[in-house]
Design a protein around this motif. Sequence first.
Motif, PDB file in Angstrom:
ATOM      1  N   THR A   1       0.850  -1.179   0.000  1.00 38.73           N
ATOM      2  CA  THR A   1       0.000   0.000   0.000  1.00 38.73           C
ATOM      3  C   THR A   1       0.888   1.232   0.000  1.00 38.73           C
ATOM      4  N   LEU A   2       0.433   2.253  -0.711  1.00 37.75           N
ATOM      5  CA  LEU A   2       1.087   3.550  -0.579  1.00 37.75           C
ATOM      6  C   LEU A   2       0.699   4.127   0.771  1.00 37.75           C
ATOM      7  N   LEU A   3       1.543   4.981   1.311  1.00 39.32           N
ATOM      8  CA  LEU A   3       1.315   5.603   2.619  1.00 39.32           C
ATOM      9  C   LEU A   3       1.382   7.108   2.496  1.00 39.32           C
ATOM     10  N   THR A   4       0.668   7.769   3.381  1.00 39.62           N
ATOM     11  CA  THR A   4       0.896   9.203   3.542  1.00 39.62           C
ATOM     12  C   THR A   4       2.183   9.361   4.346  1.00 39.62           C
ATOM     13  N   GLU A   5       2.749  10.539   4.322  1.00 38.49           N
ATOM     14  CA  GLU A   5       3.948  10.767   5.130  1.00 38.49           C
ATOM     15  C   GLU A   5       3.627  10.606   6.609  1.00 38.49           C
ATOM     16  N   THR A   6       2.436  11.000   7.017  1.00 44.25           N
ATOM     17  CA  THR A   6       2.016  10.847   8.417  1.00 44.25           C
ATOM     18  C   THR A   6       1.956   9.376   8.798  1.00 44.25           C
TER      19      THR A   6
ATOM     20  N   ALA B   1       9.350  12.530  -8.396  1.00 49.75           N
ATOM     21  CA  ALA B   1       8.374  11.951  -7.467  1.00 49.75           C
ATOM     22  C   ALA B   1       9.051  11.454  -6.189  1.00 49.75           C
ATOM     23  N   HIS B   2       8.242  11.440  -5.137  1.00 50.77           N
ATOM     24  CA  HIS B   2       8.683  11.006  -3.808  1.00 50.77           C
ATOM     25  C   HIS B   2       7.465  10.382  -3.148  1.00 50.77           C
ATOM     26  N   ASP B   3       7.567   9.114  -2.709  1.00 51.93           N
ATOM     27  CA  ASP B   3       6.415   8.503  -2.053  1.00 51.93           C
ATOM     28  C   ASP B   3       6.863   7.553  -0.948  1.00 51.93           C
ATOM     29  N   PHE B   4       5.870   7.035  -0.244  1.00 55.53           N
ATOM     30  CA  PHE B   4       6.080   6.139   0.887  1.00 55.53           C
ATOM     31  C   PHE B   4       5.234   4.892   0.663  1.00 55.53           C
ATOM     32  N   GLU B   5       5.749   3.743   1.140  1.00 49.59           N
ATOM     33  CA  GLU B   5       5.088   2.477   0.826  1.00 49.59           C
ATOM     34  C   GLU B   5       5.344   1.463   1.933  1.00 49.59           C
ATOM     35  N   LEU B   6       4.372   0.590   2.140  1.00 50.55           N
ATOM     36  CA  LEU B   6       4.502  -0.523   3.074  1.00 50.55           C
ATOM     37  C   LEU B   6       4.263  -1.807   2.284  1.00 50.55           C
TER      38      LEU B   6
END
Length: 195
Positions: free
Chosen positions: A11-16, A147-152
């Motif tokens: 899943t993509l994540l918000t920075e929070t 681009a810059h993203d967060f993921e789990l």
Amino acid sequence: MSENLEIEFKTLLTETDYRMIRQAFHLRDQDFHTQTNVYFDNEAHALKNNRMGLRIRLLPTHAQLTLKTPTTNDALLETTDELTLSQAQDYLSNDRLPNFGAVHACLQRYSIDSQTLRSIGKLTTKRAEFKVPEGLLALDENWYGHAHDFELELEVTNYTEGKVMFNRLLSQLSVTYQPAKNKIQRMMEEKNSTL
């Protein structure tokens, strides 16, 4: 050379969410490492058209050449050849791949000439990877193009059980599921959006 089945949920994540998960698992800066994936395909998009992915992954102490091929059971078969960092840098600086090894042999089975493959882009990840009761969990911060993203990601051994465990884990963490395309797809979409 190694081969293994990869079954993972992501899943993509918000920075929070990313910061909250980092705190929930007590992750410190030293728990993370940086890796860069350089992806390959040819002008005919032979890999993409066969739902395959090929990368050289640069890690702190070594490198890996990995080909991912689809299987019939909700998994990907990962075929990996280990490389030294100097070997990987040599292949990357010449924009060529080895014409030997398990990855080369697998490409030949698909009638893909490894010498036609060229780098198509890269993605850098700052990753913490650790075991949890559900499987192997990876918390990623990614940079590619602008681009810059967060993921789990959760890697499991059984698709059906893994899906249940992943959804339960997200619920326990109070994280809302956000579909995440594969890293190579996200990198290519970002690259094409800036052309």
